[in-house]
Scaffold this motif. Structure first.
Motif, PDB file in Angstrom:
ATOM      1  N   ARG A   1      11.103   6.316  10.409  1.00 25.59           N
ATOM      2  CA  ARG A   1      11.190   7.421   9.443  1.00 25.59           C
ATOM      3  C   ARG A   1      10.972   8.772  10.111  1.00 25.59           C
TER       4      ARG A   1
ATOM      5  N   GLU B   1      -2.431  13.856  -0.240  1.00 28.21           N
ATOM      6  CA  GLU B   1      -1.179  13.366   0.338  1.00 28.21           C
ATOM      7  C   GLU B   1      -1.475  12.428   1.508  1.00 28.21           C
ATOM      8  N   LEU B   2      -0.459  11.700   1.933  1.00 27.76           N
ATOM      9  CA  LEU B   2      -0.611  10.805   3.077  1.00 27.76           C
ATOM     10  C   LEU B   2       0.378  11.199   4.168  1.00 27.76           C
ATOM     11  N   SER B   3       0.005  10.907   5.393  1.00 28.14           N
ATOM     12  CA  SER B   3       0.939  11.140   6.499  1.00 28.14           C
ATOM     13  C   SER B   3       1.990  10.023   6.467  1.00 28.14           C
ATOM     14  N   PRO B   4       3.136  10.240   7.109  1.00 30.89           N
ATOM     15  CA  PRO B   4       4.167   9.186   7.100  1.00 30.89           C
ATOM     16  C   PRO B   4       3.635   7.861   7.635  1.00 30.89           C
TER      17      PRO B   4
ATOM     18  N   THR C   1      -3.702  14.130   7.265  1.00 28.87           N
ATOM     19  CA  THR C   1      -2.890  14.254   6.050  1.00 28.87           C
ATOM     20  C   THR C   1      -2.323  15.657   5.939  1.00 28.87           C
TER      21      THR C   1
ATOM     22  N   ALA D   1       7.115   3.608  10.383  1.00 29.39           N
ATOM     23  CA  ALA D   1       6.784   5.033  10.455  1.00 29.39           C
ATOM     24  C   ALA D   1       7.584   5.711  11.563  1.00 29.39           C
TER      25      ALA D   1
ATOM     26  N   CYS E   1       0.689   1.614   3.815  1.00 27.41           N
ATOM     27  CA  CYS E   1       0.591   1.167   2.417  1.00 27.41           C
ATOM     28  C   CYS E   1       1.772   0.265   2.089  1.00 27.41           C
ATOM     29  N   GLU E   2       2.958   0.722   2.482  1.00 26.85           N
ATOM     30  CA  GLU E   2       4.155  -0.004   2.071  1.00 26.85           C
ATOM     31  C   GLU E   2       4.278  -1.379   2.692  1.00 26.85           C
TER      32      GLU E   2
ATOM     33  N   GLN F   1       0.459   6.774   7.388  1.00 29.92           N
ATOM     34  CA  GLN F   1      -0.372   6.181   6.332  1.00 29.92           C
ATOM     35  C   GLN F   1       0.494   5.573   5.232  1.00 29.92           C
ATOM     36  N   ASP F   2       1.545   6.300   4.871  1.00 31.96           N
ATOM     37  CA  ASP F   2       2.491   5.787   3.873  1.00 31.96           C
ATOM     38  C   ASP F   2       3.037   4.436   4.283  1.00 31.96           C
TER      39      ASP F   2
END
Ligand code: FES
Ligand code: FES
Lengths: 164, 299
Positions: free
Chosen positions: A152, A83-86, A78, A149, A92-93, A88-89
């Protein structure tokens, strides 16, 4: 025996038995519970950590063997507290996480993959996570998360004129 | 799932590793540990001392060695997998390696470790036998070499002397214009141990006929085998599918195939015939310059 482990950029001097696996050492001595103890004999991949940037199974290595090599666990990916890494994000999404048991390992495998290959094909993503079992069987969303990810991360740090 | 207690020593060089090995009967060498550690945590192995050879830099190399390619015992499988020299000179090895375990185990697993472990279903012993590789080892002060066909003698049993430590393996390189390779295996899931595997390398002459051929079958018997009689019959032939099938079938007719919960002896024999024929067919198209096929045997 006394060893020095470099975990997530911090040096830890610890006392271990030679038979202590890296996995048990991370979990029990360094309180890093993100590496999960699944099968403890190399089959499930839940214990994956990055060993010098490469995804390996921490249950298949003794802590004493790891001394002197940088190790990254899920706690180390992280950007900052809370916060989250891209990657991890993206998990989630896309609902890449169900019970979460396999997730830290999947995220680390994705980190190793994308560091090596920023533009993986779907087959390459599937191959990369093929050593990791998701007992909730949410593989499709995990593959989707890694692809998202990757997209992004490729877009980040690029001038808008170059991004599609 | 915890190993029995043992002492751990990290060897600085091969002299040190061999001296320690000679001094302690129940000491074992650990390289990548991808098989040994599971055996230890299941208490199927209980060495009193582990001698770690992972940091011996002199044992990790891939180099051109006259008319062969020499690979150090602790060279990681993932390194060999990506090596340009191996891809160009020992294409059969390059072709087989992605089938060993998965990326995370190839990241630690070593060439020498898999050879020394001698699992009948492992890919590296099969390739070593198919290509007549020569293994080198140190035992005490002595260094010696053993041809692969004399090294593997049973399931997880080799002729490596007690106290010996494998140091490297040398694959001879086939010279010739038209060399092709083929490899197939069948397993429950990709990356699992093979029920049967087959490897073939051929050299075609200018007339398109078979100048030289090597065919190996793994996981079907106690240790990988060569199909010597088929190789003899097929040398000089056009390697058409019927001929290959007949020769392979005959060579595998009387094997004492392994049987377990996953695959009966009869299944293994049948699958071996099919996979060996396919491996030869792939090797032929590869030698003719057609694109090699991907392994798509499972299921
Ligand atoms: S806990 Fe390490 S692979 Fe299952
Ligand atoms: S999310 Fe439950 S095991 Fe993968």
């Amino acid at each position: 025996m006394r060893i020095e482990l470099n975990v997530n950029g911090t040096l830890h001097e610890i006392e271990v038995e030679p038979r202590t696996t890296l996995l048990d050492c991370l979990r029990d001595l360094l309180d890093l519970k993100g590496a999960h103890a699944g099968c403890e004999h190399g089959v499930c991949g839940a214990c994956t950590v990055l060993f010098d940037g490469v995804a390996v199974r921490s249950c298949l290595m003794f802590a004493a063997q790891a001394a002197g090599t940088p190790i990254t666990t899920i706690e180390g990916v992280t950007p900052g507290p809370g916060e989250l890494s891209p990657i991890q994000d993206a998990f989630c999404e896309t609902h890449g996480t169900q019970c979460g048991y396999c997730t830290p390992a999947m995220v680390l495998v994705a980190h190793a993959l994308l560091a090596d290959n920023p533009e993986p094909t779907r087959d390459q993503i599937v191959e990369a996570i093929s050593g990791n079992i998701c007992r909730c069987t949410g593989y499709a969303q995990i593959v989707e998360a890694i692809a998202l990810a990757a997209e992004r991360m490729r877009g980040a740090n690029r001038p808008r004129s170059l991004s599609k | 799932m915890k190993a029995a207690p043992f002492e751990y020593s990290r060897a600085a060089d091969i002299d040190e590793a061999c001296a320690w090995l000679a001094a302690d009967d129940s000491a074992r060498v650990i390289a990548g540990g991808q098989t040994l550690v599971p055996m230890m945590v299941m208490r199927l192995a209980r060495p009193t001392r582990l001698i770690d050879i992972n940091r011996i830099a002199a044992l990790s190399y891939i180099r051109n060695d006259g008319d062969g390619v020499a690979i150090g015992a602790t060279t990681r499988q993932c390194v060999v997998e990506r090596d340009a020299l191996v891809a160009a000179q020992v294409p059969l090895l390059a072709r087989a390696i992605p089938n060993i375990g998965h990326a995370a185990t190839r990241a630690r697993g070593t060439i020498g470790g898999s050879l020394a472990n001698a699992d009948p279903a492992a890919e590296l012993p099969l390739i070593a036998i198919t290509l007549d590789a020569v293994l080198s080892y140190r035992a005490g002060e002595e260094t010696a070499e053993i041809p692969a066909r004399e090294f593997f003698i049973g399931p997880m049993i080799t002729t490596l002397p007690a106290g010996g430590c494998l140091t490297g393996v040398r694959f001879s390189v086939w010279q010739g214009e038209k060399i092709g390779v083929g490899f197939h295996e069948v397993n429950a899931r990709r990356s699992d141990f093979a029920f049967v595997s087959a490897a073939a390398q051929v050299e075609l002459g200018a007339d398109g006929k078979c100048k030289r051929i090597a065919i190996g079958v793994g996981a079907a018997t106690d240790f990988p085998m060569r199909l010597d009689s088929a190789e003899q019959q097929l040398t000089g032939s056009t390697l058409d599918a019927k001929e290959v099938d007949a020769a392979v079938r005959e060579a595998l007719a009387d094997i004492d195939a392994l049987a377990d919960l996953h695959a009966s002896a009869e299944y293994r024999r049948r699958a071996a015939i099919n996979l060996a024929s396919r491996a030869v067919a792939d090797a032929v198209s590869h030698a003719q310059g057609k694109k090699a096929q991907r392994n798509a045997d499972a299921h």
